[in-house]
Design an enzyme around this catalytic site. Structure first.
Site, PDB file in Angstrom:
ATOM      1  N   ARG A  79       0.814  -1.227   0.000  1.00 11.15           N
ATOM      2  CA  ARG A  79       0.000   0.000   0.000  1.00 11.15           C
ATOM      3  C   ARG A  79       0.844   1.273   0.000  1.00 11.15           C
ATOM      4  O   ARG A  79       0.436   2.285   0.554  1.00 11.15           O
ATOM      5  CB  ARG A  79      -0.977   0.026   1.179  1.00 11.15           C
ATOM      6  CG  ARG A  79      -2.039  -1.062   1.129  1.00 11.15           C
ATOM      7  CD  ARG A  79      -3.053  -0.761   0.047  1.00 11.15           C
ATOM      8  NE  ARG A  79      -4.067  -1.798  -0.032  1.00 11.15           N
ATOM      9  CZ  ARG A  79      -5.252  -1.716   0.566  1.00 11.15           C
ATOM     10  NH1 ARG A  79      -5.562  -0.664   1.255  1.00 11.15           N
ATOM     11  NH2 ARG A  79      -6.111  -2.701   0.432  1.00 11.15           N
ATOM     12  N   ARG A 137      -3.223   6.362   0.233  1.00  4.90           N
ATOM     13  CA  ARG A 137      -3.707   7.532   0.955  1.00  4.90           C
ATOM     14  C   ARG A 137      -2.726   8.210   1.890  1.00  4.90           C
ATOM     15  O   ARG A 137      -3.001   9.286   2.388  1.00  4.90           O
ATOM     16  CB  ARG A 137      -4.992   7.175   1.702  1.00  4.90           C
ATOM     17  CG  ARG A 137      -6.168   7.041   0.739  1.00  4.90           C
ATOM     18  CD  ARG A 137      -7.400   6.571   1.431  1.00  4.90           C
ATOM     19  NE  ARG A 137      -7.187   5.237   1.961  1.00  4.90           N
ATOM     20  CZ  ARG A 137      -8.077   4.567   2.662  1.00  4.90           C
ATOM     21  NH1 ARG A 137      -9.236   5.113   2.941  1.00  4.90           N
ATOM     22  NH2 ARG A 137      -7.800   3.349   3.095  1.00  4.90           N
ATOM     23  N   ARG A 177      -6.907  11.456  -6.626  1.00  3.69           N
ATOM     24  CA  ARG A 177      -8.106  10.666  -6.365  1.00  3.69           C
ATOM     25  C   ARG A 177      -9.319  11.511  -5.944  1.00  3.69           C
ATOM     26  O   ARG A 177     -10.440  10.998  -5.929  1.00  3.69           O
ATOM     27  CB  ARG A 177      -7.808   9.610  -5.295  1.00  3.69           C
ATOM     28  CG  ARG A 177      -7.027   8.364  -5.788  1.00  3.69           C
ATOM     29  CD  ARG A 177      -7.865   7.490  -6.705  1.00  3.69           C
ATOM     30  NE  ARG A 177      -9.242   7.502  -6.280  1.00  3.69           N
ATOM     31  CZ  ARG A 177      -9.707   6.887  -5.190  1.00  3.69           C
ATOM     32  NH1 ARG A 177      -8.910   6.176  -4.450  1.00  3.69           N
ATOM     33  NH2 ARG A 177     -10.968   6.979  -4.862  1.00  3.69           N
ATOM     34  N   ASP A 231      -6.421  -3.062  -7.675  1.00  4.10           N
ATOM     35  CA  ASP A 231      -7.041  -3.618  -6.469  1.00  4.10           C
ATOM     36  C   ASP A 231      -7.347  -5.084  -6.733  1.00  4.10           C
ATOM     37  O   ASP A 231      -7.511  -5.491  -7.886  1.00  4.10           O
ATOM     38  CB  ASP A 231      -8.324  -2.877  -6.094  1.00  4.10           C
ATOM     39  CG  ASP A 231      -8.764  -3.242  -4.680  1.00  4.10           C
ATOM     40  OD1 ASP A 231      -8.254  -2.639  -3.727  1.00  4.10           O
ATOM     41  OD2 ASP A 231      -9.583  -4.173  -4.527  1.00  4.10           O
ATOM     42  N   TYR A 271     -14.900 -11.752  -0.016  1.00  2.00           N
ATOM     43  CA  TYR A 271     -15.643 -10.552  -0.443  1.00  2.00           C
ATOM     44  C   TYR A 271     -16.886 -10.934  -1.240  1.00  2.00           C
ATOM     45  O   TYR A 271     -17.953 -10.323  -1.089  1.00  2.00           O
ATOM     46  CB  TYR A 271     -14.747  -9.623  -1.273  1.00  2.00           C
ATOM     47  CG  TYR A 271     -13.764  -8.861  -0.415  1.00  2.00           C
ATOM     48  CD1 TYR A 271     -14.194  -7.847   0.435  1.00  2.00           C
ATOM     49  CD2 TYR A 271     -12.401  -9.159  -0.428  1.00  2.00           C
ATOM     50  CE1 TYR A 271     -13.301  -7.148   1.245  1.00  2.00           C
ATOM     51  CE2 TYR A 271     -11.504  -8.474   0.377  1.00  2.00           C
ATOM     52  CZ  TYR A 271     -11.967  -7.475   1.212  1.00  2.00           C
ATOM     53  OH  TYR A 271     -11.081  -6.798   2.020  1.00  2.00           O
TER      54      TYR A 271
HETATM   55  O1  CP3 Z   1       0.128  -1.720  -2.424  1.00  2.00           O
HETATM   56  C1  CP3 Z   1      -0.071  -0.807  -3.250  1.00  2.00           C
HETATM   57  O2  CP3 Z   1       0.427   0.322  -3.113  1.00  2.00           O
HETATM   58  C2  CP3 Z   1      -0.882  -1.089  -4.519  1.00  2.00           C
HETATM   59  C3  CP3 Z   1      -2.255  -0.828  -4.399  1.00  2.00           C
HETATM   60  C4  CP3 Z   1      -3.241  -1.793  -3.769  1.00  2.00           C
HETATM   61  C5  CP3 Z   1      -4.574  -1.379  -3.499  1.00  2.00           C
HETATM   62  N1  CP3 Z   1      -5.280  -2.464  -3.061  1.00  2.00           N
HETATM   63  C6  CP3 Z   1      -5.091  -0.022  -3.709  1.00  2.00           C
HETATM   64  C7  CP3 Z   1      -6.236   0.421  -2.890  1.00  2.00           C
HETATM   65  C8  CP3 Z   1      -3.148  -3.138  -3.415  1.00  2.00           C
HETATM   66  C9  CP3 Z   1      -1.946  -4.053  -3.468  1.00  2.00           C
HETATM   67  C10 CP3 Z   1      -4.448  -3.541  -2.977  1.00  2.00           C
HETATM   68  C11 CP3 Z   1      -4.768  -4.919  -2.578  1.00  2.00           C
HETATM   69  C12 CP3 Z   1      -5.969  -5.152  -1.745  1.00  2.00           C
HETATM   70  N2  CP3 Z   1      -7.218  -4.619  -1.869  1.00  2.00           N
HETATM   71  C13 CP3 Z   1      -6.025  -6.120  -0.715  1.00  2.00           C
HETATM   72  C14 CP3 Z   1      -4.869  -6.998  -0.311  1.00  2.00           C
HETATM   73  C15 CP3 Z   1      -3.917  -6.222   0.511  1.00  2.00           C
HETATM   74  C16 CP3 Z   1      -4.368  -6.007   1.919  1.00  2.00           C
HETATM   75  O3  CP3 Z   1      -4.487  -4.839   2.301  1.00  2.00           O
HETATM   76  O4  CP3 Z   1      -4.575  -7.001   2.627  1.00  2.00           O
HETATM   77  C17 CP3 Z   1      -7.325  -6.116  -0.181  1.00  2.00           C
HETATM   78  C18 CP3 Z   1      -7.827  -6.971   0.951  1.00  2.00           C
HETATM   79  C19 CP3 Z   1      -8.082  -5.172  -0.922  1.00  2.00           C
HETATM   80  C20 CP3 Z   1      -9.518  -4.821  -0.752  1.00  2.00           C
HETATM   81  C21 CP3 Z   1      -9.639  -3.387  -0.421  1.00  2.00           C
HETATM   82  N3  CP3 Z   1      -9.596  -2.378  -1.368  1.00  2.00           N
HETATM   83  C22 CP3 Z   1      -9.704  -2.770   0.855  1.00  2.00           C
HETATM   84  C23 CP3 Z   1      -9.786  -3.511   2.177  1.00  2.00           C
HETATM   85  C24 CP3 Z   1      -9.710  -1.373   0.653  1.00  2.00           C
HETATM   86  C25 CP3 Z   1      -9.659  -0.271   1.697  1.00  2.00           C
HETATM   87  C26 CP3 Z   1     -10.982   0.282   2.042  1.00  2.00           C
HETATM   88  C27 CP3 Z   1     -10.821   1.618   2.764  1.00  2.00           C
HETATM   89  O5  CP3 Z   1     -11.194   2.638   2.158  1.00  2.00           O
HETATM   90  O6  CP3 Z   1     -10.305   1.633   3.890  1.00  2.00           O
HETATM   91  C28 CP3 Z   1      -9.643  -1.163  -0.734  1.00  2.00           C
HETATM   92  C29 CP3 Z   1      -9.587   0.143  -1.415  1.00  2.00           C
HETATM   93  C30 CP3 Z   1      -8.227   0.517  -1.875  1.00  2.00           C
HETATM   94  N4  CP3 Z   1      -7.398  -0.262  -2.613  1.00  2.00           N
HETATM   95  C31 CP3 Z   1      -7.605   1.764  -1.649  1.00  2.00           C
HETATM   96  C32 CP3 Z   1      -6.362   1.729  -2.292  1.00  2.00           C
HETATM   97  C33 CP3 Z   1      -5.325   2.815  -2.402  1.00  2.00           C
HETATM   98  C34 CP3 Z   1      -8.213   2.939  -0.893  1.00  2.00           C
HETATM   99  C35 CP3 Z   1      -9.156   3.620  -1.823  1.00  2.00           C
HETATM  100  C36 CP3 Z   1      -9.141   5.102  -1.657  1.00  2.00           C
HETATM  101  O7  CP3 Z   1      -8.076   5.707  -1.875  1.00  2.00           O
HETATM  102  O8  CP3 Z   1     -10.212   5.640  -1.347  1.00  2.00           O
END
Ligand code: CP3
Length: 365
Positions: free
Chosen positions: A43, A47, A56, A92, A167
């Site tokens: 990540r 953010r 974003r 994602d 999910y």
């Molecule tokens: O690592 C990186 O920098 C690459 C980007 C990345 C994202 N999601 C961007 C994202 C990666 C590798 C993921 C994988 C992902 N997505 C996982 C596996 C990694 C982990 O954290 O265990 C999972 C479980 C998800 C599902 C998911 N997508 C979640 C739980 C969330 C967060 C929800 C929240 O808002 O708290 C997302 C959204 C997401 N994916 C964001 C980002 C940058 C946040 C969206 C935003 O900016 O509003």
């Protein structure tokens, strides 16, 4: 593809000295000597960075994943700012599932939400197999990024069948995974059909990224730690193995990661990983004992430590580098993703510290 003297497949064109395949990150994944311990952060694109929040502000999450010029820019941001040893594609885990025909959204502050959860055999059939033409934006973004990144390796990724299934069956994030486990225990046949379909989609998605030029892949089974080892072996391992062993000849290292997986580390390695990701609960020397000497490890700073005063961060980085020396290869990372409230300057300092503490003179190997 050519086979090099160590028996691993080298990708044509990128094995030149100094290229991504010769980078500290890929060398550590391959358990080869490194000039310093490589570091990147799960990540890292997201953010915690004001420049990310700027982009974003006006673009929904899934749309930003489908616009190659935005994917490229967001992926590069942490590389420019922190000097990390690898980039990870901005995307994602639900992107390929949406491409496979499932109606879903990523809701800010919540995560993925599925319009009609998967509960029946007919629902499983709604998940179509995918090809490159279902995710042209991923192919394009990876090709642009490989050019922009030069010698810095790009990591591709996907979600593993269990985490994706959670999910899809729950309809959104879940603390207990109760509906998912009810389906798994109550209708094993349907469960295996669902996971087999998800493994197919995941494998195709990773192959698109590899064909386009990523230097490594990470399979995120973030929520696998919800299972006992016996249930993991029975219900999940065959499907994650289908994904990872399906990439055995692809010539890129495979990283396998989950949270709360202390009891599963050995099995997650057996699934066909070259590198096993470890969360902050298991010291890396203990983890190495469980994973075995033929795999590298990745981790494992608690992301919350980054919110503590710098001397605490520094002491933890030192401890992790020390314990990581027990492993035949160590990629420094967090034990899970960067928290949005993290000060990005602390991340930059961690990169510099890892490099400084671990740098080895050439004559020391
Ligand atoms: O690592 C990186 O920098 C690459 C980007 C990345 C994202 N999601 C961007 C994202 C990666 C590798 C993921 C994988 C992902 N997505 C996982 C596996 C990694 C982990 O954290 O265990 C999972 C479980 C998800 C599902 C998911 N997508 C979640 C739980 C969330 C967060 C929800 C929240 O808002 O708290 C997302 C959204 C997401 N994916 C964001 C980002 C940058 C946040 C969206 C935003 O900016 O509003």
């Amino acid at each position: 593809m050519t086979t090099d003297t160590t028996g691993t497949v080298a990708r044509d064109g990128d094995s030149r000295p100094g290229g991504p395949a010769d980078s500290p990150f890929i060398r550590a994944c391959r358990r080869r000597p490194v000039p310093h311990t490589p570091v990147w952060f799960m990540r890292q694109a997201g953010r915690s960075l004001p420049e990310y929040r700027g982009i974003r502000a006006s673009v929904p999450m899934l749309e930003s994943c489908r616009r190659p010029e935005l994917v490229t820019e967001i992926t590069l941001q942490p590389v420019r700012r922190h000097g990390v040893d690898a980039a990870i594609l901005f995307s994602d885990i639900v992107v390929p599932v949406a491409a496979a025909g499932i109606d879903l959204d990523i809701v800010p502050g919540t995560g993925p939400v599925v319009a009609e959860p998967i509960r029946t055999a007919a629902d499983v059939e709604r998940i179509r197999p995918i090809t490159r033409d279902d995710v042209p934006y991923v192919d394009e973004a990876v090709r642009q990024l490989v050019v922009e990144l030069g010698d810095t390796p790009l990591i591709g990724f996907a979600g593993a069948p269990f985490t994706l299934a959670s999910y899809l069956v729950e309809g959104g994030p879940s603390r207990t995974h109760a509906k998912t486990k009810a389906l798994m225990y109550g209708d094993p046949e349907l469960w295996h059909a669902l996971c087999a379909r998800l493994a197919e989609v995941t494998l195709a998605f990773l192959r698109v990224q590899i064909e386009a030029g990523v230097s490594a892949v990470q399979l995120f089974d973030s929520w696998a730690g919800a299972l006992s080892e016996a249930d993991y072996r029975r219900f999940v391992l065959p499907h994650s193995t289908a994904v990872l062993s399906g990439l055995a000849g692809a010539g890129v290292p495979r990283i396998h990661f989950g949270v709360g997986t202390a009891e599963l580390l050995g099995a997650m390695g057996e699934a066909g990983a070259d590198v096993v990701g470890v969360d902050w609960r298991t010291p890396l020397d203990v983890a190495t004992g469980r994973i075995g000497p033929d795999k590298a490890v990745q981790g494992n700073l608690d992301p919350c430590v980054l919110l503590a005063p710098w001397p605490v961060v520094e002491a933890e980085v030192r401890r992790i580098l020390e314990q990581g020396r027990a492993a035949p290869g160590h990629v420094f990372n967090l034990g899970h993703g960067v928290l949005p409230e993290t000060d990005p300057e602390v991340l930059t300092r961690v990169v510099a510290l890892v490099h400084e503490l671990s740098s080895r003179r050439a004559d020391q190997g």
